[in-house]
Design a protein around this motif. Structure first.
Motif, PDB file in Angstrom:
ATOM      1  N   ARG A 720       0.822  -1.209   0.000  1.00 39.69           N
ATOM      2  CA  ARG A 720       0.000   0.000   0.000  1.00 39.69           C
ATOM      3  C   ARG A 720       0.858   1.261   0.000  1.00 39.69           C
ATOM      4  O   ARG A 720       0.877   2.064   0.923  1.00 39.69           O
ATOM      5  CB  ARG A 720      -0.910   0.014   1.230  1.00 39.69           C
ATOM      6  N   ARG A 745     -10.384  -8.566   5.760  1.00 40.01           N
ATOM      7  CA  ARG A 745     -10.368  -7.232   5.187  1.00 40.01           C
ATOM      8  C   ARG A 745     -11.207  -6.306   6.062  1.00 40.01           C
ATOM      9  O   ARG A 745     -12.209  -6.708   6.653  1.00 40.01           O
ATOM     10  CB  ARG A 745     -10.942  -7.249   3.759  1.00 40.01           C
ATOM     11  N   GLY A 747     -12.367  -3.143   4.809  1.00 41.65           N
ATOM     12  CA  GLY A 747     -13.270  -2.341   3.997  1.00 41.65           C
ATOM     13  C   GLY A 747     -14.475  -3.134   3.512  1.00 41.65           C
ATOM     14  O   GLY A 747     -14.705  -4.301   3.869  1.00 41.65           O
ATOM     15  N   GLU A 769     -12.257   0.414  -3.260  1.00 39.58           N
ATOM     16  CA  GLU A 769     -12.220   1.575  -2.384  1.00 39.58           C
ATOM     17  C   GLU A 769     -10.844   2.214  -2.432  1.00 39.58           C
ATOM     18  O   GLU A 769      -9.942   1.733  -3.119  1.00 39.58           O
ATOM     19  CB  GLU A 769     -12.577   1.163  -0.951  1.00 39.58           C
ATOM     20  N   ASP A 770     -10.706   3.329  -1.660  1.00 42.33           N
ATOM     21  CA  ASP A 770      -9.433   4.056  -1.678  1.00 42.33           C
ATOM     22  C   ASP A 770      -8.280   3.186  -1.195  1.00 42.33           C
ATOM     23  O   ASP A 770      -7.163   3.270  -1.723  1.00 42.33           O
ATOM     24  CB  ASP A 770      -9.536   5.310  -0.800  1.00 42.33           C
ATOM     25  N   HIS A 771      -8.520   2.352  -0.165  1.00 43.79           N
ATOM     26  CA  HIS A 771      -7.408   1.598   0.409  1.00 43.79           C
ATOM     27  C   HIS A 771      -7.020   0.390  -0.441  1.00 43.79           C
ATOM     28  O   HIS A 771      -6.101  -0.354  -0.068  1.00 43.79           O
ATOM     29  CB  HIS A 771      -7.782   1.116   1.828  1.00 43.79           C
ATOM     30  N   ASP A 772      -7.689   0.170  -1.587  1.00 46.26           N
ATOM     31  CA  ASP A 772      -7.313  -0.936  -2.469  1.00 46.26           C
ATOM     32  C   ASP A 772      -6.225  -0.559  -3.459  1.00 46.26           C
ATOM     33  O   ASP A 772      -5.832  -1.388  -4.292  1.00 46.26           O
ATOM     34  CB  ASP A 772      -8.539  -1.430  -3.244  1.00 46.26           C
TER      35      ASP A 772
END
Length: 864
Positions: A720, A745, A747, A769-772
């Motif tokens: 990440r 996970r 999210g 999502e953003d964290h992917d």
């Protein structure tokens, strides 16, 4: 108005009444002026109407001829007290000086405002004050003892024509200065001087008035500070026009000279040193010249410090004025003569060392038959030191058992010899010490092994506490005069010097024990030669050549020197290539065999081959290692790590030395296919909520294989960050049997991993999502089936990462909120218009009846 805002010159409010031949001071000040800060003043005098010039601060020719002589002699002068104030001083004022005095200030203002002069009336009266002492003589001498009483008389009268008041003060001269004792003020109040407040309130000092204008000073229980010259100081006061009191003159007369004989309490002997069990004799002397009847009260005190107060000290014995002595067993008090008292302490102890002092009070009889305490004194402390009778003895230390090898026992005996002057009240204890042998330039440190207190309770030191509690070290008392130290199993860390300290304890009167003497023995060295341990390990491969799937076998032969009855523990390690992802450090602990022949798997985590490795003991110094059905991933260097153990104390084994064998290499000839892995995505940039597809593609080079002869373990990882500077996160894995495992996970997005062809694997991220976001890559472990039907594991292959970017769809994000806002605004606007229309139509309507008027030029009267 000008007077309030302008210059103001002030003098005292008159008339000022003064006595002839005294000094008169008239102040004058100015305020609210302009110009320089320092102002000048002119003084003038008038008996009738005309003013005569007296003195000026700025004009030396200002003085009139009549006053030039007095001003020149200094009988009249100006004394400046500040920039805006002066004082007119007239010495020896005469009746001719009675009149009006005017103070003027030259103008320094821009405009003339306020007053520039002020007048005061001065009245001169005759001297009518007469002060005298006793009728017998003007001054007398008194010699008194401390605690006596005396009285002094003073006569003061005034014949002044004005209404004046007298202020009488009794003073004493100490050194060169006079101090106030007690005053009767001009307002009729009694005022004690500094330091006499408590004695005045107790009634020890009084001022009484008598006939013929006499003032009597009475002092009871005279103190040593009451000695000196006494005088009576009388001042005459008059009330001014402003209701304030003004002192117009002052006279004094010396009445008497008083000498006070001090009563002292002294202990005749100085610092005393006595031996234990002896008697202590102290004498308290009372020094006084009192010849009348008196009785003394004596009290003896003891203190550990010379600075302690009476409240902190211990009362030993007391004798009241009737010669009654308080009861005590070992202490007695005797009255030798009238002023001498003896204190006798029998059978002194060490605890009697300290400071002794006595307190004496002198009592005198009164006329009514009662007794009155006139003085009380405390002597200076006397130091008393009680020396202890030390017993005489010697200490001898010998070793009954000394070690020649490690783990042999050691026994030391500490004996008391040549004991003399040892009474029944003497007790002996021992302390054991260890000193490590260091180089000559190092500081030698002593470690306390154990010590005994007075009741023979053993206190252990940090070095020996654990071993004593486990029984390895034993402290004992073999006889009345012998103490023993035994080490059951002596180790190399016990080598050094040992010595003992015998302490003698004395019992006191309160049955407590106090250490009186320490005697240290000579040291004994515990040392033996140590030969270095040697250990040799040789690894031999039994089969010189084998292929994958066969059994690998090697033996480890061990030889040692200078180790007593050794046993060996063996550990098999493998140094894999750095490409092995399961062990990035390179060295793997496979299997071990301890000195008790217990086998344990260390880092062998292949569940399919739990029984694939075997380590066994062939002979006492030979061990054999087998690995069944070897895999390609087993390639590397194999060694034997051997540890030699020797028997220690208490049946325990201790580690002696470690050894490492030569490496044995397992190498396979790679004749099969070569696999490569890559990651691909048709769209690496997606929006939130969309689906992301990532493909892991395996390619082969070289020999072709049937799909049924190969299988793959696929694991997907993500980092990440834009750069590969963080730890990878496992997303999901698919083993060669088709079992999918996903990591937990946080999210709302979801993952799916599937095999879409024999060499392609797809990872899908649903609802991104953003964290992917981040770098995504896959790690593939190939498995190939050999001709013998055994599956071989190939080294792991890591693909080059691909960066997945997740963006936000601004239009879709704001579409529904914008439509909802517009709809609500439209509904609220229409509703507001409807409410306004209905309100104006039905709720606020009002009909106005108006009279019809004709259109004429003149208006009707009701419109005027």
């Amino acid at each position: 108005l000008a007077f309030c805002r302008g210059r103001v010159v002030r003098v005292p409010k008159g008339p000022l009444i003064r006595v002839v031949d005294t000094e008169v001071v008239i102040p004058c000040s100015v305020s609210d002026y302009d110009g320089p800060s320092e102002q000048n003043f002119d003084w003038e005098f008038s008996r009738e109407t005309d003013f005569m010039r007296i003195v000026s601060t700025w004009d030396s020719t200002f003085t009139s001829e009549e006053y030039q002589k007095r001003v020149g002699h200094g009988d009249i002068k100006l004394r400046r007290s500040s920039n805006d104030a002066v004082e007119l001083v007239i010495r020896n004022i005469q009746p001719t000086d009675q009149g009006r005095y005017k103070c003027s200030t030259p103008s320094t203002d821009a405009t003339v405002q306020g007053n520039y002069d002020a007048e005061v009336q001065v009245k001169v009266i005759s001297d009518g004050l007469l002060v005298s002492g006793s009728k017998a003589r003007s001054s007398m001498s008194l010699r008194l003892s401390e605690g006596d009483s005396f009285k002094l008389r003073c006569s003061a009268i005034t014949t002044s024509p004005e209404h004046t008041h007298l202020h009488v003060t009794w003073q004493i001269k100490s050194g060169s200065t006079w101090r106030d004792i007690l005053s009767l003020t001009h307002e009729g109040k009694f005022q004690p001087g500094p330091g006499y407040e408590e004695r005045y309130h107790n009634g020890d000092i009084r001022l009484d008035t008598g006939a013929n204008d006499t003032y009597r000073l009475s002092v009871s229980q005279a103190l040593s500070v009451d000695g000196g010259a006494y005088r009576c100081l009388v001042s005459e006061w008059v009330r001014g026009a402003d209701s304030s009191w003004q002192k117009i003159q002052e006279k004094s007369v010396e009445i008497a000279s008083v000498a006070i004989q001090r009563t002292d309490v002294v202990i005749s002997t100085s610092n005393v040193s006595v031996t234990e069990r002896d008697s202590l004799d102290l004498t308290c002397n009372i020094t006084t010249d009192r010849s009348g009847i008196f009785q003394a009260e004596v009290m003896w005190y003891f203190s550990a410090s010379p600075d302690d107060t009476l409240s902190d000290a211990q009362v030993l014995l007391s004798m009241d004025r009737d010669s009654v002595v308080s009861d005590s067993t070992l202490i007695s008090l005797s009255h030798v003569d009238r002023n001498c008292y003896h204190l006798l302490v029998r059978d002194v102890d060490v605890e009697d060392s300290g400071y002794y002092f006595c307190q004496a009070a002198v009592w005198v009889p009164l006329h009514n038959g009662s007794w009155h305490k006139v003085v009380e004194r405390t002597s200076a402390p006397v130091s008393v030191v009680v020396t202890v009778l030390e017993p005489d003895y010697e200490v001898f230390l010998n070793a009954s058992k000394t070690p020649k090898f490690s783990d042999d026992p050691t026994e030391l005996n500490c004996r008391i010899t040549n004991a003399q002057d040892t009474e029944a009240n003497i007790r002996f204890t021992v302390s054991w010490y260890y000193r490590q042998r260091l180089r000559s330039d190092d500081v030698v440190t002593e470690d306390l092994l154990a010590t005994m207190d007075a009741d023979w309770t053993l206190l252990l030191g940090d070095r020996s506490r654990e071993r004593t509690q486990s029984g390895e070290i034993i402290f004992s008392k073999k006889a009345v005069d012998t103490f023993s130290l035994r080490i059951q199993w002596t180790s190399e860390s016990d080598r050094g010097d040992y010595f003992c300290v015998i302490s003698a304890w004395s019992r006191h009167r309160n049955n407590s024990w106090v250490k009186s003497k320490d005697v240290t023995s000579a040291s004994i060295s515990i040392f033996w030669a140590i030969q270095d341990y040697t250990l040799t390990v040789e690894a031999v491969k039994l089969k010189p050549f084998f292929v994958a799937g066969h059994t690998f076998e090697m033996t480890c032969k061990v030889s040692s020197k200078n180790i007593k009855t050794p046993r060996y523990s063996v550990l098999i390690t493998a140094e894999k290539p750095l490409t092995d992802q399961s062990n990035p450090n390179g060295t793997t602990r496979i299997i071990s065999l301890n000195q008790d022949s217990v086998v344990r798997l260390e880092d062998w985590t292949d569940q399919t081959r739990v029984d694939g490795v075997v380590l066994e003991k062939v002979q006492e110094n030979e061990f054999r290692y087998r690995m069944y059905q070897t895999q390609i991933s087993d390639a590397g260097l194999y060694r034997c790590v051997v540890t030699a153990w020797s028997p220690g104390g208490g049946g325990m084994w201790r580690e002696a030395v470690n050894g490492l064998s030569n490496p044995i290499q397992i190498d396979f000839q790679m004749s099969g296919p070569v696999f490569n892995v890559s990651v691909h995505s048709d769209n690496p940039t997606i929006y939130q909520g969309e689906l992301a597809d990532l493909l892991c593609i395996v390619t082969m080079e070289g020999m072709a294989l049937e799909p049924d002869d190969m299988s793959f373990d696929v694991s997907w990882f993500a980092v990440r960050s834009f750069a590969l500077d963080r730890e990878p996160i496992l997303l999901a894995s698919l083993d060669r049997r088709g079992i999918v495992v996903q990591s937990r996970r946080n999210g709302s997005s979801d993952l799916s991993l599937e095999r879409i062809s024999p060499l392609e694997f797809r990872l899908r991220v649903h609802g991104c999502e953003d964290h992917d976001f981040g770098n995504h890559y896959c790690v593939v472990t190939p498995w190939v089936r050999s001709a013998t039907g055994v599956w071989q594991r190939e080294p792991d292959i890591k693909a080059k990462p691909i960066f997945l970017s997740v963006k936000m769809d601004v239009l879709n994000a704001f579409k529904y909120p914008l439509l909802i806002g517009i709809g609500l605004a439209t509904v609220i606007g229409l509703l507001s218009c409807l409410i306004g229309y209905c309100s104006s139509r039905w709720c606020c309507k009002k009909e106005v009846q108006e009279t019809r008027r004709e259109r004429r030029r003149l208006m009707s009267m009701e419109m005027d």
